[in-house]
Design an enzyme around this catalytic site. Sequence first.
Site, short mmCIF file in Angstrom:
data_model
loop_
_atom_site.label_atom_id
_atom_site.label_comp_id
_atom_site.label_asym_id
_atom_site.label_seq_id
_atom_site.Cartn_x
_atom_site.Cartn_y
_atom_site.Cartn_z
CG ASP A 183 0.68 -25.32 47.32
OD1 ASP A 183 0.57 -25.01 47.71
OD2 ASP A 183 -0.05 -25.55 46.44
CB THR A 222 -7.83 -23.90 50.89
OG1 THR A 222 -7.78 -22.76 52.19
CG2 THR A 222 -9.06 -22.96 50.41
CG ASP A 277 -3.25 -26.61 50.04
OD1 ASP A 277 -3.34 -25.44 50.92
OD2 ASP A 277 -3.89 -26.60 48.71
CE LYS A 289 1.37 -22.03 51.16
NZ LYS A 289 0.78 -22.31 50.02
CG ASP A 295 -4.17 -25.82 44.02
OD1 ASP A 295 -3.91 -25.21 45.14
OD2 ASP A 295 -5.38 -25.72 44.81
CB THR A 329 -3.67 -23.90 56.30
OG1 THR A 329 -4.01 -22.96 56.12
CG2 THR A 329 -2.89 -24.14 57.34
#
Length: 706
Positions: A593, A391, A389, A570, A589, A542
């Site tokens: 996710d 960010t 990921d 995702k 996180d 992202t």
Amino acid sequence: MEENNNGHDHQAQAANPGETLTSEMDHAAVGHGGMDHDDHAVHTAGQHAGHSTAMFKNRFWLTLVLSIPVVFFSPMFGHLLSYNPPDFPGAVWIPPVLGTFIFFYGGQPFLKGGWQEIKSRQPGMMLLISMAITVAFVASWVTSLGIGGFDLDFWWELALLVAIMLLGHWIEMRALGSARGALDALAALLPDEAERVIEGGTETISVTELQAGDLVLVRSGARMPADGVISDGAAEVDESMITGESKTVPRTVGDPVVAGTVATDNSLRMKVTAVGDDTALAGIQRLVAEAQASTSRAQALADRAAAFLFYFAAGAGVITFIVWSLLGSIPDAVTRTVTVLVIACPHALGLAIPLVIAISTERAARAGVLIKNRMALERMRTIDVVLFDKTGTLTKGEPAVTGVVAVDGVTTEELLALAAAVESDSEHPVARAIIAAAKQTGNPALTASGFQSLTGRGVQATVNGTNTAVGGPALLAELGASEPADIADTTAEWMDRGASILHVIRDGAIVGAVALEDEVREESRQAIQSLQKRGIKVAMVTGDAHQVAASVASELHIDEVFAEVLPQDKDLKVAELQARGMKVAMVGDGVNDAPALARAEVGIAIGAGTDVAMESAGVVLAGNDPRAVLSMVDLSHASYRKMWQNLIWATGYNIISVPLAAGVLAFAGIVLSPAAGAVLMSLSTIVVALNAQLLRRLNLNPADVH
């Protein structure tokens, strides 16, 4: 509704007009590799059904206590150590009575598991243990009752075998995660009750009674009970359980809100648009469940070794009995066969894997890597690609000033000092970034008065008698300000790479601009380089725009990028990589996710993320250092080697000792007695334990892994 004056409402000019700085910085991270939710990861499905860590723990301690008198009063053990057990009325029955209890109580999980393996026609560890303790139990009772004159007193060996196997399974299960954890954590995000607005006030009802169209009051600090749209009020909303972002986002009338998110500073009234199974949170919950169910169920090393030993021992036992019977010695046939079947299940095999797991997880924990699922540890060595990921994982997840430009007659230091003065009363991450950048210039700080938050546009204050504002395109449009030509080329370059831009306006004229971007972690650069050196590809996912993702990918030399990925899609990117034949480790996180974490071969959750992401992952990184992934890779290779070494020793002992116990060298006067076989079996356990301890020499500190 009262506005929070510490909020930061200015919209930054972004790569795409109209995008807010908040959305630019939003975490749209990809989830990570999945947690294998086999019943308990060391055994195949069904072997531990209905069993718990506490059950194995309780049975182990009681069995261990009862094993002490069994061993002490055992004639065979006394003969081995050259002492005579105490002789008093009833002493001879202590091993049989306590041994019988140990067989039925301590051995019950193995007997049930062995029966399940027989029914499923998949012999493994449980059946091997069951065979050994059952044969030992029957042979020992035959000896205790004096039937046939056999000397097959295996009570002490039965007791120790059950105790050690219980210990191994307890250690194993304690190291593993629960398949239900992620779903439970998701459910816990919803409140139990809601305040429905009715004529004359509100009423408290169960969230299950809510219906679309209801008007709900959400007080400051409370969670949204359902999906909806704000009908009255404005607040900073904590969406970290959905986005993984720690920063709050402003939400006002007309904005959608999601069940489970928190109104942090003000009360809101929202109109319910979706409840129960129709909410976004419920949809994520279904994705997690589906991804977990789709995870491949690889059979563990110990089971494969146990299956081999079962067939090997059973075949050796049959051959031993037939050969010795044909030689005319039925007593020897029984003795040799029983010895073969009892020592075919070495203590070492029961501890070969759990000891390595226990030491590996302990060493990993010291390095900030928390291993929840044993299969994740084993699979990490086979990973082809690590999907990060962006960010909060590869980047810091907070805006940082990456560029400053000022009009002629104003220095960049002066511009930063001016912007920082206006932002000084704000607690927004953007304000903190500008203030931090201004401090680094060393210029003295300016003072401001009359701070005012301009909803959706920016902030303003009076600095040295001049009206100064900091904001995005909405503020420029309101003031009718146009960007000076001498800074336009620079801001255009910033926009091309996806940076968010704030302009500084003094007395109605633009005097400069600052670029803000999510700063890349230096540790990310090291982690990616080291992974690629190990032959592992690196991908990034992202929700950010393509130009933002491309900028980060170029800086870090990432192999593949998935940009503008919606949260619910995702896990599809994980599936896409898997469809190419790759084994994927996912690092993420946020709740969004979680499905991807569950679907990947290995799910790695960042410790600063949400509880749901951690529950969905097989591995949790206590910190935000992506180099810890390298520690996981190295530990996986090292622990797998130790597992194989231990299994080779445990099975190798059997391959040698079983034929000797069967009497293949009896013609040369070499025969492995039952007592000697039992002692050698215990010695093999010591060798396995010492070999596992060598893992402690492995340095897993992320800062030292290259």
